[in-house]
Design an enzyme around this catalytic site. Structure first.
Site, PDB file in Angstrom:
ATOM      1  CD  GLN A   1      44.690  35.257  48.208  1.00 50.83           C
ATOM      2  OE1 GLN A   1      44.258  35.515  49.332  1.00 50.83           O
ATOM      3  NE2 GLN A   1      44.575  34.047  47.674  1.00 50.83           N
TER       4      GLN A   1
ATOM      5  CG  ASP B   1      38.604  32.272  40.925  1.00 49.51           C
ATOM      6  OD1 ASP B   1      38.276  33.153  41.742  1.00 49.51           O
ATOM      7  OD2 ASP B   1      39.785  32.044  40.606  1.00 49.51           O
TER       8      ASP B   1
ATOM      9  NE  ARG C   1      44.448  27.446  43.146  1.00 47.78           N
ATOM     10  CZ  ARG C   1      44.248  28.710  43.543  1.00 47.78           C
ATOM     11  NH1 ARG C   1      44.813  29.712  42.883  1.00 47.78           N
ATOM     12  NH2 ARG C   1      43.485  28.973  44.580  1.00 47.78           N
TER      13      ARG C   1
HETATM   14  O1  MRU Z   1      43.207  31.710  45.179  1.00 45.77           O
HETATM   15  P1  MRU Z   1      43.442  32.856  44.236  1.00 45.77           P
HETATM   16  O2  MRU Z   1      44.303  33.922  44.834  1.00 45.77           O
HETATM   17  O3  MRU Z   1      43.922  32.393  42.887  1.00 45.77           O
HETATM   18  O4  MRU Z   1      41.992  33.487  44.021  1.00 45.77           O
HETATM   19  C1  MRU Z   1      41.860  34.556  43.121  1.00 45.77           C
HETATM   20  C2  MRU Z   1      40.496  35.130  43.094  1.00 45.77           C
HETATM   21  O5  MRU Z   1      39.588  34.635  43.718  1.00 45.77           O
HETATM   22  C3  MRU Z   1      40.253  36.291  42.185  1.00 45.77           C
HETATM   23  O6  MRU Z   1      39.263  37.118  42.706  1.00 45.77           O
HETATM   24  C4  MRU Z   1      39.783  35.760  40.820  1.00 45.77           C
HETATM   25  O7  MRU Z   1      40.684  34.834  40.312  1.00 45.77           O
HETATM   26  C5  MRU Z   1      39.587  36.842  39.844  1.00 45.77           C
HETATM   27  S1  MRU Z   1      41.163  37.444  39.342  1.00 45.77           S
HETATM   28  C6  MRU Z   1      41.174  38.445  38.109  1.00 45.77           C
END
Ligand code: MRU
Length: 352
Positions: free
Chosen positions: A191, A232, A84
């Site tokens: 999520q 991220d 990713r």
């Molecule tokens: O695609 P995801 O569900 O991995 O995205 C996660 C997020 O955007 C969270 O807000 C980010 O990773 C911060 S998690 C502590």
């Protein structure tokens, strides 16, 4: 997540909230599949998972010739990093491990898997400590009976500890300070609805689920005291890449004069990037927009979809960035951010 007998056991997040089902990852390919299909997700959680993925990668290498071993491991590290692209924690964890091996050319091939396992355990434990410190540091921004809006999932599921943004709220809840947590559903993969609402329920924290499109009017009605999200990848100017929809929320919060907080460990900062423009944004399959969780089709077969998984919020829209080392307040000082990253890398990068 738990490492036991050469296996990484994870809770399969794609099955939540209906089923709590654990999955055993036994190969590096299993780890890549779990990361790409979001069985494990959230920036810090995929970093820790990738660290254990490196153990599985090393164990699968057959040769005992050290140079060949190390070359093959480098190739596997690259495959893990490519799983990713946006969350920099993945690359951070894998490169911490590779750097340690580079600093120790004397370690023979036969001892490398053991060395990586020790390092992965350390990254795992370290993430838990970072979460705790962030949760404590964030308390000064949460006043009594706060009504806070959050996006995506940033709790126990997204890290190996108590979370980033949601961790701050859990700590506030333990002090009786949370009036209400508004949980954005977070389309397309929900999520917020599936994971954050599940975590809030387990914690007994007052929460209300809303569709993403309802956030602006909630702010207009004066029902939101602050917004808090995770990240991220954060560039050195304070630009924040986070789940798609974060930028829109920041614009709305700014318009309504509501503070917009970000909580993220220093492992989410990228010292190589001076601004948000060059943060790589993951594009995901159109089917995630075209259906609800792959089950119910909601658009005509012929309709094309656009599905960026993340967006970038400019620093001008962010009030504070809460880290384990302290809080950066706007306007952000790039030099101070770079120094904090450097201190962190010096402290944590040295394995011996
Ligand atoms: O695609 P995801 O569900 O991995 O995205 C996660 C997020 O955007 C969270 O807000 C980010 O990773 C911060 S998690 C502590």
């Amino acid at each position: 997540m738990e490492w036991k007998e050469d296996t990484l056991r994870i809770l399969d997040q794609t099955k939540l909230p209906l089923t709590e089902c654990f999955l055993d990852l036994k190969t590096m390919a299993d780890v890549i599949e779990a990361i790409q299909s979001l069985r494990v997700r959230g920036a810090p959680a995929i970093g820790v998972t990738a660290a254990y993925g490196m153990v599985l990668a090393a164990k699968s290498i057959i040769t005992s010739e050290t140079a060949t071993f190390r070359r093959q491991l480098r190739g596997m590290a690259n495959s893990l990093i490519a799983a990713r692209p946006t969350a920099v924690n993945l690359e951070w964890a894998v490169e911490c491990i590779m750097e340690d091996l580079q600093n120790h050319p004397e370690i023979p091939a036969t001892d490398i898997p053991k060395r990586i396992l020790e390092h992965a355990r350390m990254i795992h434990e370290d993430d838990q400590q970072r979460c705790k410190a962030m949760a404590e540091n964030g308390q000064e921004l949460i006043s009594d009976q706060s009504r806070i809006l959050t996006h995506c999932n940033t709790g126990y599921l997204a890290t190996s500890g108590m979370g980033t943004a949601l961790g701050v709220l859990f700590a506030a809840h333990a002090r009786g300070k949370v009036g209400m947590v508004y949980v954005d559903e977070t389309r397309p993969l929900l999520q917020g609805a599936r994971l954050t609402a599940w975590e809030c329920t387990k914690a007994g924290m007052p929460h209300t689920l809303i569709c993403d499109s309802m956030a602006a009017v909630l702010m207009q009605e004066g029902k939101v005291d602050g917004v808090i999200v995770g990240a991220d990848r954060i560039a050195s100017d304070g630009s924040v890449a986070n789940k798609i929809g974060t930028y829109g929320l920041a614009v709305q919060a700014n318009y309504h004069g509501i503070p917009f907080h970000v909580a993220a460990p220093l492992s989410t900062f990228d010292a190589q990037l001076s601004s948000g423009e060059s943060i790589p944004i993951e594009g995901r399959d159109a089917s995630e927009v075209h259906t609800v969780m792959g089950r119910l089709q909601i658009g005509p077969d012929e309709t094309p979809c656009w599905n960026p998984a993340f967006d970038v919020t400019p620093p001008s829209l962010i009030s504070n960035i809460i880290t384990e080392a302290g809080i950066f307040n706007a306007p952000f000082d790039t030099q101070a951010i770079l120094e904090a990253i450097e201190m962190d890398r010096l402290g944590k990068g040295i394995f011996d």
